[in-house]
Design a protein around this motif. Structure first.
Motif, mmCIF file in Angstrom:
data_model
loop_
_atom_site.group_PDB
_atom_site.id
_atom_site.type_symbol
_atom_site.label_atom_id
_atom_site.label_comp_id
_atom_site.label_asym_id
_atom_site.label_seq_id
_atom_site.Cartn_x
_atom_site.Cartn_y
_atom_site.Cartn_z
ATOM 1 N N THR A 69 0.830 -1.205 0.000
ATOM 2 C CA THR A 69 0.000 0.000 0.000
ATOM 3 C C THR A 69 0.865 1.256 0.000
ATOM 4 N N LYS A 70 1.890 1.294 0.825
ATOM 5 C CA LYS A 70 2.777 2.463 0.890
ATOM 6 C C LYS A 70 3.534 2.653 -0.410
ATOM 7 N N LYS A 72 2.499 1.728 -3.414
ATOM 8 C CA LYS A 72 1.529 2.241 -4.388
ATOM 9 C C LYS A 72 1.290 3.727 -4.180
ATOM 10 N N GLU A 73 1.167 4.147 -2.917
ATOM 11 C CA GLU A 73 0.950 5.565 -2.622
ATOM 12 C C GLU A 73 2.143 6.406 -3.089
ATOM 13 N N GLU A 76 2.067 6.560 -6.965
ATOM 14 C CA GLU A 76 0.995 7.460 -7.405
ATOM 15 C C GLU A 76 1.361 8.913 -7.113
ATOM 16 N N GLY A 77 2.069 9.152 -6.021
ATOM 17 C CA GLY A 77 2.507 10.512 -5.681
ATOM 18 C C GLY A 77 3.517 11.034 -6.674
ATOM 19 N N SER A 80 1.640 12.189 -9.904
ATOM 20 C CA SER A 80 0.774 13.361 -9.779
ATOM 21 C C SER A 80 1.503 14.652 -10.034
#
Length: 80
Positions: A69-70, A72-73, A76-77, A80
């Motif tokens: 999860t971390k 992926k975050e 994604e960051g 962006s």
């Protein structure tokens, strides 16, 4: 008699001197010290990972899920 004592003293002195320099060379030799340090560091990191995994499992979450999860975050960051 005096000559014999002088010979014995010289032999003892030579033996002690050679032992001193032999031991001094072995003590001063630091080959492999960095290897031991890296192995120790790896052992500490592995122990911390096991402690963290145990803590995550007992608190209701799975370590692999949290890491994924971390990651992926973070990815994604970047996008962006």
């Amino acid at each position: 008699m005096k000559k014999k004592l002088i010979e014995i003293r010289e032999k003892v002195n030579n033996s002690l001197t050679s032992m001193y320099f032999g031991l001094k060379g072995r003590v001063a030799n630091e080959k492999g010290v960095s290897t031991i340090e890296w192995v120790g560091l790896a052992a500490v990191i592995i122990a911390l990972m096991f402690a963290l995994a145990t803590a995550m499992k007992t608190s209701g979450g799975d370590l692999s899920e949290v890491i994924i999860t971390k990651l992926k975050e973070m990815i994604e960051g970047i996008n962006s």
